[in-house]
Design a protein around this motif. Structure first.
Motif, PDB file in Angstrom:
ATOM      1  N   ILE A   1      38.372  39.300  53.767  1.00 30.38           N
ATOM      2  CA  ILE A   1      39.284  40.311  53.224  1.00 30.38           C
ATOM      3  C   ILE A   1      40.709  39.847  53.477  1.00 30.38           C
ATOM      4  N   VAL A   2      41.462  39.641  52.418  1.00 27.60           N
ATOM      5  CA  VAL A   2      42.818  39.087  52.522  1.00 27.60           C
ATOM      6  C   VAL A   2      43.810  40.087  51.919  1.00 27.60           C
ATOM      7  N   THR A   3      44.823  40.423  52.696  1.00 21.50           N
ATOM      8  CA  THR A   3      45.878  41.311  52.202  1.00 21.50           C
ATOM      9  C   THR A   3      46.873  40.506  51.379  1.00 21.50           C
ATOM     10  N   ILE A   4      47.070  40.921  50.125  1.00 25.82           N
ATOM     11  CA  ILE A   4      48.016  40.195  49.270  1.00 25.82           C
ATOM     12  C   ILE A   4      49.243  41.047  48.935  1.00 25.82           C
ATOM     13  N   ASN A   5      49.234  42.330  49.338  1.00 26.78           N
ATOM     14  CA  ASN A   5      50.358  43.240  49.075  1.00 26.78           C
ATOM     15  C   ASN A   5      50.605  43.403  47.566  1.00 26.78           C
ATOM     16  N   GLY A   6      51.836  43.454  47.168  1.00 27.75           N
ATOM     17  CA  GLY A   6      52.224  43.685  45.781  1.00 27.75           C
ATOM     18  C   GLY A   6      53.737  43.666  45.733  1.00 27.75           C
ATOM     19  N   GLY A   7      54.323  44.278  44.738  1.00 32.28           N
ATOM     20  CA  GLY A   7      55.767  44.304  44.630  1.00 32.28           C
ATOM     21  C   GLY A   7      56.222  45.352  43.642  1.00 32.28           C
ATOM     22  N   PRO A   8      57.532  45.509  43.502  1.00 29.65           N
ATOM     23  CA  PRO A   8      58.050  46.425  42.477  1.00 29.65           C
ATOM     24  C   PRO A   8      57.640  45.948  41.091  1.00 29.65           C
ATOM     25  N   ILE A   9      57.539  46.891  40.167  1.00 28.54           N
ATOM     26  CA  ILE A   9      57.212  46.520  38.791  1.00 28.54           C
ATOM     27  C   ILE A   9      58.407  45.763  38.204  1.00 28.54           C
TER      28      ILE A   9
ATOM     29  N   ALA B   1      30.837  41.071  47.320  1.00 24.09           N
ATOM     30  CA  ALA B   1      32.018  40.235  47.078  1.00 24.09           C
ATOM     31  C   ALA B   1      32.088  39.077  48.073  1.00 24.09           C
ATOM     32  N   GLU B   2      32.375  37.902  47.556  1.00 19.25           N
ATOM     33  CA  GLU B   2      32.592  36.750  48.434  1.00 19.25           C
ATOM     34  C   GLU B   2      33.984  36.792  49.056  1.00 19.25           C
ATOM     35  N   MET B   3      34.928  37.392  48.334  1.00 21.54           N
ATOM     36  CA  MET B   3      36.291  37.543  48.840  1.00 21.54           C
ATOM     37  C   MET B   3      36.885  38.817  48.244  1.00 21.54           C
ATOM     38  N   ILE B   4      37.513  39.621  49.099  1.00 22.09           N
ATOM     39  CA  ILE B   4      38.186  40.833  48.654  1.00 22.09           C
ATOM     40  C   ILE B   4      39.668  40.677  48.942  1.00 22.09           C
ATOM     41  N   VAL B   5      40.489  40.920  47.928  1.00 22.45           N
ATOM     42  CA  VAL B   5      41.938  40.914  48.142  1.00 22.45           C
ATOM     43  C   VAL B   5      42.407  42.361  48.067  1.00 22.45           C
ATOM     44  N   THR B   6      43.126  42.806  49.090  1.00 24.46           N
ATOM     45  CA  THR B   6      43.564  44.194  49.164  1.00 24.46           C
ATOM     46  C   THR B   6      45.067  44.280  48.974  1.00 24.46           C
TER      47      THR B   6
ATOM     48  N   LEU C   1      37.076  40.487  44.360  1.00 25.46           N
ATOM     49  CA  LEU C   1      37.340  41.907  44.104  1.00 25.46           C
ATOM     50  C   LEU C   1      38.753  42.252  44.528  1.00 25.46           C
ATOM     51  N   LEU C   2      39.525  42.831  43.596  1.00 28.27           N
ATOM     52  CA  LEU C   2      40.839  43.397  43.918  1.00 28.27           C
ATOM     53  C   LEU C   2      40.618  44.844  44.321  1.00 28.27           C
ATOM     54  N   PHE C   3      41.038  45.216  45.519  1.00 26.23           N
ATOM     55  CA  PHE C   3      40.717  46.550  46.035  1.00 26.23           C
ATOM     56  C   PHE C   3      41.988  47.320  46.360  1.00 26.23           C
ATOM     57  N   TYR C   4      42.020  48.554  45.840  1.00 27.33           N
ATOM     58  CA  TYR C   4      43.212  49.388  45.990  1.00 27.33           C
ATOM     59  C   TYR C   4      43.114  50.336  47.181  1.00 27.33           C
TER      60      TYR C   4
ATOM     61  N   TYR D   1      35.998  31.537  39.066  1.00 28.41           N
ATOM     62  CA  TYR D   1      36.259  32.630  40.009  1.00 28.41           C
ATOM     63  C   TYR D   1      36.476  33.905  39.182  1.00 28.41           C
ATOM     64  N   PHE D   2      35.607  34.868  39.357  1.00 29.07           N
ATOM     65  CA  PHE D   2      35.685  36.094  38.558  1.00 29.07           C
ATOM     66  C   PHE D   2      36.283  37.214  39.399  1.00 29.07           C
ATOM     67  N   LEU D   3      37.337  37.857  38.875  1.00 27.41           N
ATOM     68  CA  LEU D   3      38.046  38.904  39.608  1.00 27.41           C
ATOM     69  C   LEU D   3      37.834  40.255  38.940  1.00 27.41           C
ATOM     70  N   ILE D   4      37.224  41.187  39.663  1.00 27.75           N
ATOM     71  CA  ILE D   4      37.159  42.583  39.235  1.00 27.75           C
ATOM     72  C   ILE D   4      38.475  43.246  39.622  1.00 27.75           C
ATOM     73  N   THR D   5      39.150  43.841  38.657  1.00 29.98           N
ATOM     74  CA  THR D   5      40.467  44.427  38.919  1.00 29.98           C
ATOM     75  C   THR D   5      40.433  45.924  39.160  1.00 29.98           C
ATOM     76  N   SER D   6      39.353  46.588  38.770  1.00 26.59           N
ATOM     77  CA  SER D   6      39.310  48.041  38.948  1.00 26.59           C
ATOM     78  C   SER D   6      37.863  48.484  39.098  1.00 26.59           C
ATOM     79  N   LEU D   7      37.396  48.574  40.329  1.00 25.32           N
ATOM     80  CA  LEU D   7      35.986  48.853  40.588  1.00 25.32           C
ATOM     81  C   LEU D   7      35.590  50.265  40.201  1.00 25.32           C
ATOM     82  N   PHE D   8      36.504  51.226  40.351  1.00 23.53           N
ATOM     83  CA  PHE D   8      36.117  52.627  40.221  1.00 23.53           C
ATOM     84  C   PHE D   8      36.654  53.312  38.957  1.00 23.53           C
TER      85      PHE D   8
END
Length: 589
Positions: free
Chosen positions: A186-194, A161-166, A128-131, A105-112
């Motif tokens: 397209i799946v929302t995964i959110n994030g968190g504090p650093i 993309a077969e799957m996009i995580v936003t 694809l990880l999408f911001y 499974y290959f994940l692109i972390t920064s498309l732009f």
């Protein structure tokens, strides 16, 4: 079966290391690395052609001990560049050589990040990880920083993309609205504090006041810096409180001067280290985030984690986080911001707001993000094999140019689904009248779609297609599309989402009902269910056309040449409609 998560780590070798995308990527890698075991392996690819301080690699290895780094010498863009077959080939071959077992499974972390190539290898599932879509949404202000030949060309990776995580539901909805994608992919995964543990470090070369509002921002139009400084100035003038405003990040001299002209007492910290930023958060009186748009807004989560009062603009992402935890304001109203600052500095209602902080931290946590990510890659959709090529009907889509202001974007939204079902040629009309101007380029111009000018569509081209589809909105009148739609049978889609619909649409509908296979009113809400229903309907109409062609269709198909077809068509087209208005006759060649 062993799963290999292969992450493109090039973003960590760029200046994005210091920004939100880099921090987010590192946190996600760190959390995934904790899951690495016999049935799950996590790899991070670095590019040896990018000059990088050795300390970064050491920090990644220290923070993510379960990750296996892969150092490849991959091509870099020269004078720009969006995709490279050489890059993709080298990447695919390297992965095949180094990862010998399991499902990849290959994940692109920064498309732009435009100073590096990013692409999918051909031997992995495409993730694809999408911001966010900030440049597209703020094209008027950001187009110079994101040339369409580079930026929009990379939209192809979104469509592949077969799957996009936003990082938020806000971003997910933006993708659905603009591209018409399959919502299940397209799946929302959110994030968190650093969460990277840091020891706060006071800035050495800058005197920091005791009481200050921390404004973690950047030198970009959507950050809303001018309104923020105006609102702060309104507050300071009215209340005469000794509370400073600190703006982090790099600002050009021109941008600094524009803001200093509003208030010459604001403080620019310029770029700060992670340790210095930690100290600024720890000692801030209040944290302000004034953006017109954000994909997530990690600084807000950082402030919540430190139990600081937070002032945010009233935009979807922050309402998605919480409707009760923040001091919010209208991002276009500096006076409203001044009131929010006054309430936050005074702690008005803060104890009630702080009650909601734990709910936010429970939702926006890296373990939860990691859990959602793993659910995404375990989706049954990713286990479906590639669809075998099949013969697809040929259709022509006649549409106003999608880059016009207002309506006209339906062609873009339908592209993803149409291209899977049909061989599509687009004929765009750039001759709209009135106030319709080109607001931005259409991304269809940059992703390999087959596009022609409407002037190239006539009887000869009409004969070539299994069906002609007309996209009609209020910008269509008067235009060549309207003329063609009144004469050549096809499938008419009328966008009724805009207010003040041109009354001539009613006339077209009246004419179209007489000779078209189907006329459908379409509310431009981009519900995938309605798009799939539309495609099913088009397939049925194509079949119907073969079995029961319209009279005009028979004339055109049986005619020996265009002149004969036009001569016979004129005989059946009324010279006037029911209200005595002249209709189109011989302008169809």
């Amino acid at each position: 079966m062993l799963k290999n998560i292969i992450i493109d780590g090039q973003i960590l070798q760029t200046n994005a290391w210091y920004r939100g995308m880099g921090k987010y990527s590192l946190q996600l890698i760190r959390t995934l690395s904790k899951l690495s075991h016999d049935e799950l392996k996590v790899f991070v690819i670095f590019n040896d052609n990018i000059q990088t301080e050795e300390e970064r690699f050491k920090e990644v290895q220290m923070l993510c001990p379960g990750v296996s780094p892969l150092h490849y010498r991959l091509p870099l863009p020269i004078n720009g560049g969006s995709r490279s077959k050489t890059y993709q080939s080298v990447l695919s071959n390297k992965i095949s050589k180094d990862i010998l077992e399991g499902e990849n499974y290959f994940l692109i972390t920064s498309l732009f990040t435009l100073d590096i190539f990013v692409d999918y290898p051909d031997n992995c599932h495409k993730l694809l990880l999408f911001y966010d879509l900030t440049p597209l949404l703020f094209w008027r202000y950001l187009s110079e920083l994101f040339p369409p030949t580079l930026y929009m060309a990379r939209f192809q990776e979104i469509l592949e993309a077969e799957m996009i995580v936003t990082i938020s539901e806000t971003t997910r909805q933006d993708l659905l609205k603009v591209f018409g994608l399959d919502a299940k992919r397209i799946v929302t995964i959110n994030g968190g504090p650093i969460e990277i543990a840091l020891q706060g470090k006071k800035l050495k070369n800058l005197k920091i006041p005791k009481n200050y509002i921390l404004f973690p921002t950047g030198d970009l139009p959507h950050k809303n810096n001018l309104i923020a400084v105006q609102g702060y100035t309104d507050y300071a003038t009215k209340h005469n409180r000794a509370v400073a405003l600190l703006l982090t990040s790099y600002f050009s001299d021109q941008s600094k001067q524009e803001l200093l002209n509003v208030n010459n007492k604001i403080i620019f910290t310029n770029n700060v280290t992670d340790e210095e930023l930690e100290w600024l958060y720890d000692n801030a009186k209040v944290v302000l985030f004034a953006s017109h748009y954000e994909g997530l807004g990690i600084p807000v989560l950082d402030a919540v984690a430190k139990s600081k009062p937070v002032i945010v603009s009233r935009i979807p992402i922050f309402e998605e986080m919480s409707r009760n935890a923040f001091y919010s304001f209208d991002p276009n109203d500096s006076r409203d911001l001044a009131i929010a600052i006054h309430n936050a500095i005074g702690g008005q209602g803060f104890s009630e707001k702080q009650v909601h902080y734990q709910d936010i931290l429970n939702k926006y946590s890296w373990p939860n993000t990691c859990k959602r990510f793993m659910q995404a890659i375990n989706s049954p959709l990713l286990s479906i094999g590639k669809v075998k090529p099949r013969l697809r009907p040929k259709i022509a889509v006649l549409s106003p140019y999608p880059g016009f202001t207002g309506p006209g974007r339906l062609a873009e939204v339908l592209y993803y689904n149409f291209s899977k079902e049909f061989e599509v040629d687009y004929y765009f009309d750039k001759s709209a009248r009135g106030e319709m101007i080109v607001e931005r380029p259409s991304f269809l111009d940059y992703i390999g779609a087959h596009i022609l000018g409407l002037q190239f569509f006539g009887l000869s081209s009409y004969r070539y297609y299994d069906l002609t589809v007309y996209l009609i909105d209020r910008s269509t009148f008067p235009s060549r599309i309207a003329e063609l739609a009144c004469v050549l049978p096809g499938y008419v889609i009328i966008d009724i989402s805009q207010k003040n619909v041109n009354p001539k649409i009613a006339l077209l509908t009246e004419l179209a009902l007489k000779n078209h296979y189907k006329v459908q009113k379409y509310y431009f809400n981009n519900q995938r269910r309605s798009i799939i229903a539309l495609i099913d309907s088009i397939h049925k109409v194509i079949l119907d056309r073969r079995n029961n062609p319209k009279q005009e269709d028979l004339i055109i198909m049986r005619a020996k040449n265009n002149k004969e077809a036009v001569s016979d068509l004129i005989k059946i087209i009324p010279s006037e409609d029911s209200k005595g208005q002249k209709t189109i006759k011989n302008r169809i060649i």
